[in-house]
Scaffold this motif. Structure first.
Motif, PDB file in Angstrom:
ATOM      1  N   LEU A 152      -4.071  19.297 -12.582  1.00 27.02           N
ATOM      2  CA  LEU A 152      -3.276  18.539 -11.622  1.00 27.02           C
ATOM      3  C   LEU A 152      -3.952  17.203 -11.359  1.00 27.02           C
ATOM      4  CD1 LEU A 152      -2.386  21.360  -9.087  1.00 27.02           C
ATOM      5  CD2 LEU A 152      -0.960  20.443 -10.925  1.00 27.02           C
ATOM      6  N   LEU A 153      -3.161  16.237 -10.965  1.00 27.70           N
ATOM      7  CA  LEU A 153      -3.629  14.885 -10.708  1.00 27.70           C
ATOM      8  C   LEU A 153      -3.424  14.583  -9.233  1.00 27.70           C
ATOM      9  CD1 LEU A 153      -4.440  12.109 -11.987  1.00 27.70           C
ATOM     10  CD2 LEU A 153      -2.008  11.729 -12.343  1.00 27.70           C
ATOM     11  N   LEU A 154      -4.437  13.981  -8.581  1.00 32.10           N
ATOM     12  CA  LEU A 154      -4.343  13.593  -7.180  1.00 32.10           C
ATOM     13  C   LEU A 154      -4.371  12.076  -7.053  1.00 32.10           C
ATOM     14  CD1 LEU A 154      -6.858  16.064  -5.487  1.00 32.10           C
ATOM     15  CD2 LEU A 154      -4.363  16.169  -5.454  1.00 32.10           C
ATOM     16  N   SER A 155      -3.534  11.550  -6.185  1.00 36.49           N
ATOM     17  CA  SER A 155      -3.507  10.113  -5.926  1.00 36.49           C
ATOM     18  C   SER A 155      -4.612   9.745  -4.947  1.00 36.49           C
ATOM     19  CB  SER A 155      -2.167   9.727  -5.294  1.00 36.49           C
ATOM     20  OG  SER A 155      -2.113  10.216  -3.960  1.00 36.49           O
ATOM     21  N   PRO A 156      -4.888   8.434  -4.830  1.00 35.44           N
ATOM     22  CA  PRO A 156      -5.691   7.984  -3.680  1.00 35.44           C
ATOM     23  C   PRO A 156      -4.924   8.347  -2.412  1.00 35.44           C
ATOM     24  CG  PRO A 156      -5.429   6.241  -5.299  1.00 35.44           C
ATOM     25  CD  PRO A 156      -4.505   7.358  -5.706  1.00 35.44           C
ATOM     26  N   ASP A 157      -5.566   8.344  -1.282  1.00 38.66           N
ATOM     27  CA  ASP A 157      -4.932   8.896  -0.081  1.00 38.66           C
ATOM     28  C   ASP A 157      -4.153   7.872   0.743  1.00 38.66           C
ATOM     29  OD1 ASP A 157      -7.380   7.717   0.511  1.00 38.66           O
ATOM     30  OD2 ASP A 157      -7.723   8.970   2.245  1.00 38.66           O
ATOM     31  N   PRO A 158      -2.807   7.897   0.594  1.00 35.40           N
ATOM     32  CA  PRO A 158      -2.012   7.123   1.550  1.00 35.40           C
ATOM     33  C   PRO A 158      -2.006   7.842   2.893  1.00 35.40           C
ATOM     34  CG  PRO A 158      -0.577   8.247  -0.014  1.00 35.40           C
ATOM     35  CD  PRO A 158      -1.995   8.554  -0.398  1.00 35.40           C
ATOM     36  N   GLN A 159      -1.519   7.182   3.921  1.00 40.75           N
ATOM     37  CA  GLN A 159      -1.386   7.850   5.207  1.00 40.75           C
ATOM     38  C   GLN A 159      -0.100   7.420   5.895  1.00 40.75           C
ATOM     39  OE1 GLN A 159      -4.176   6.943   8.406  1.00 40.75           O
ATOM     40  NE2 GLN A 159      -4.819   5.101   7.329  1.00 40.75           N
ATOM     41  N   ILE A 160       0.368   8.307   6.753  1.00 41.14           N
ATOM     42  CA  ILE A 160       1.541   8.038   7.584  1.00 41.14           C
ATOM     43  C   ILE A 160       1.022   7.859   9.005  1.00 41.14           C
ATOM     44  CG2 ILE A 160       3.752   8.926   8.428  1.00 41.14           C
ATOM     45  CD1 ILE A 160       3.653   8.476   5.355  1.00 41.14           C
ATOM     46  N   VAL A 161       1.452   6.798   9.659  1.00 37.74           N
ATOM     47  CA  VAL A 161       1.054   6.531  11.031  1.00 37.74           C
ATOM     48  C   VAL A 161       2.318   6.531  11.884  1.00 37.74           C
ATOM     49  CG1 VAL A 161      -0.052   4.900  12.602  1.00 37.74           C
ATOM     50  CG2 VAL A 161      -0.898   5.123  10.253  1.00 37.74           C
ATOM     51  N   SER A 200       0.866  -1.182   0.000  1.00 38.85           N
ATOM     52  CA  SER A 200       0.000   0.000   0.000  1.00 38.85           C
ATOM     53  C   SER A 200       0.900   1.229   0.000  1.00 38.85           C
ATOM     54  CB  SER A 200      -0.916   0.008   1.225  1.00 38.85           C
ATOM     55  OG  SER A 200      -0.193   0.425   2.367  1.00 38.85           O
ATOM     56  N   GLY A 201       0.315   2.391  -0.168  1.00 41.95           N
ATOM     57  CA  GLY A 201       1.078   3.626  -0.097  1.00 41.95           C
ATOM     58  C   GLY A 201       1.259   4.108   1.328  1.00 41.95           C
ATOM     59  N   ASP A 202       0.609   3.420   2.285  1.00 43.15           N
ATOM     60  CA  ASP A 202       0.682   3.803   3.693  1.00 43.15           C
ATOM     61  C   ASP A 202       2.029   3.409   4.299  1.00 43.15           C
ATOM     62  OD1 ASP A 202      -1.955   4.426   3.248  1.00 43.15           O
ATOM     63  OD2 ASP A 202      -2.764   2.827   4.503  1.00 43.15           O
ATOM     64  N   VAL A 203       2.439   4.155   5.325  1.00 43.33           N
ATOM     65  CA  VAL A 203       3.693   3.872   6.012  1.00 43.33           C
ATOM     66  C   VAL A 203       3.466   3.972   7.514  1.00 43.33           C
ATOM     67  CG1 VAL A 203       6.083   4.632   6.368  1.00 43.33           C
ATOM     68  CG2 VAL A 203       5.048   4.814   4.101  1.00 43.33           C
ATOM     69  N   ILE A 204       3.973   2.994   8.265  1.00 39.35           N
ATOM     70  CA  ILE A 204       3.988   3.060   9.726  1.00 39.35           C
ATOM     71  C   ILE A 204       5.402   3.422  10.140  1.00 39.35           C
ATOM     72  CG2 ILE A 204       3.745   1.759  11.873  1.00 39.35           C
ATOM     73  CD1 ILE A 204       1.533   0.158  10.470  1.00 39.35           C
ATOM     74  N   VAL A 205       5.515   4.467  10.953  1.00 38.72           N
ATOM     75  CA  VAL A 205       6.816   5.007  11.353  1.00 38.72           C
ATOM     76  C   VAL A 205       7.004   4.790  12.849  1.00 38.72           C
ATOM     77  CG1 VAL A 205       8.170   7.129  11.527  1.00 38.72           C
ATOM     78  CG2 VAL A 205       6.729   6.738   9.518  1.00 38.72           C
ATOM     79  N   THR A 206       8.166   4.239  13.228  1.00 38.87           N
ATOM     80  CA  THR A 206       8.494   4.063  14.646  1.00 38.87           C
ATOM     81  C   THR A 206       9.831   4.697  15.011  1.00 38.87           C
ATOM     82  OG1 THR A 206       9.504   1.913  14.204  1.00 38.87           O
ATOM     83  CG2 THR A 206       7.170   1.920  14.855  1.00 38.87           C
ATOM     84  N   ILE A 233       2.978  11.577  17.793  1.00 42.02           N
ATOM     85  CA  ILE A 233       2.292  10.300  17.618  1.00 42.02           C
ATOM     86  C   ILE A 233       0.921  10.571  16.996  1.00 42.02           C
ATOM     87  CG2 ILE A 233       1.417   8.239  18.805  1.00 42.02           C
ATOM     88  CD1 ILE A 233       4.526   8.649  18.795  1.00 42.02           C
ATOM     89  N   GLY A 234       0.540   9.776  16.019  1.00 37.44           N
ATOM     90  CA  GLY A 234      -0.749   9.943  15.367  1.00 37.44           C
ATOM     91  C   GLY A 234      -0.643   9.574  13.904  1.00 37.44           C
ATOM     92  N   ASN A 235      -1.684   9.903  13.151  1.00 38.85           N
ATOM     93  CA  ASN A 235      -1.642   9.621  11.719  1.00 38.85           C
ATOM     94  C   ASN A 235      -2.132  10.827  10.934  1.00 38.85           C
ATOM     95  OD1 ASN A 235      -4.328   9.135  12.584  1.00 38.85           O
ATOM     96  ND2 ASN A 235      -4.722   7.953  10.754  1.00 38.85           N
ATOM     97  N   THR A 236      -1.695  10.895   9.693  1.00 39.94           N
ATOM     98  CA  THR A 236      -2.097  11.978   8.814  1.00 39.94           C
ATOM     99  C   THR A 236      -2.355  11.403   7.429  1.00 39.94           C
ATOM    100  OG1 THR A 236      -1.583  14.246   8.136  1.00 39.94           O
ATOM    101  CG2 THR A 236       0.245  12.684   8.091  1.00 39.94           C
TER     102      THR A 236
END
Length: 129
Positions: free
Chosen positions: A114-123, A35-41, A94-97
């Protein structure tokens, strides 16, 4: 802002056209689907690398955040002539965007579109900083 270590997350963003509709897919640096999502620790960089298969001359111009002032992402930069979108994340908040990747194109009759992607998120999750 604390200095970032060498932790990098690389996401390849491939864009193709199907019936003139952009289709986004995401892979890791080994070309495995993800997925385009990323979990950051921990602090580091998140790199979205563009693979344009549209023949429309796409390039990153930035990212649009639903909550731009939440502090989850510290800095956004377009690098590599628009082929890479670099997000700096110190993992201090801490949180997600959620956000959308914003791309321009060089097709003359549509160059202002302009072109917009589906919405990835960072957690961001607690971790070792």
């Amino acid at each position: 802002m604390p200095a970032l270590n060498s932790k990098e997350t690389i996401i390849n963003v491939t864009v193709v056209l199907e019936n003139n509709q952009p289709i986004f897919s995401y892979t890791d640096e080994n070309n495995n689907p993800r997925s385009g999502d990323v979990i950051v620790t921990e602090n580091g960089l998140i790199l979205y690398n563009l693979i344009d298969k549209t023949a429309r001359g796409l390039a990153f111009v930035g990212a649009a955040f639903s909550t731009p002032f939440d502090g989850v992402i510290d800095q956004v930069q377009v690098v590599n002539n628009g082929n890479t979108l670099q997000l700096s994340d110190t993992d201090q908040v801490i949180g997600n965007t959620e956000f959308r990747l914003i791309l321009s194109n060089s097709t003359p009759s549509f160059s202002s579109h302009l072109l917009l992607s589906p919405d990835p998120q960072i957690v961001n999750r607690p971790g070792e900083n």
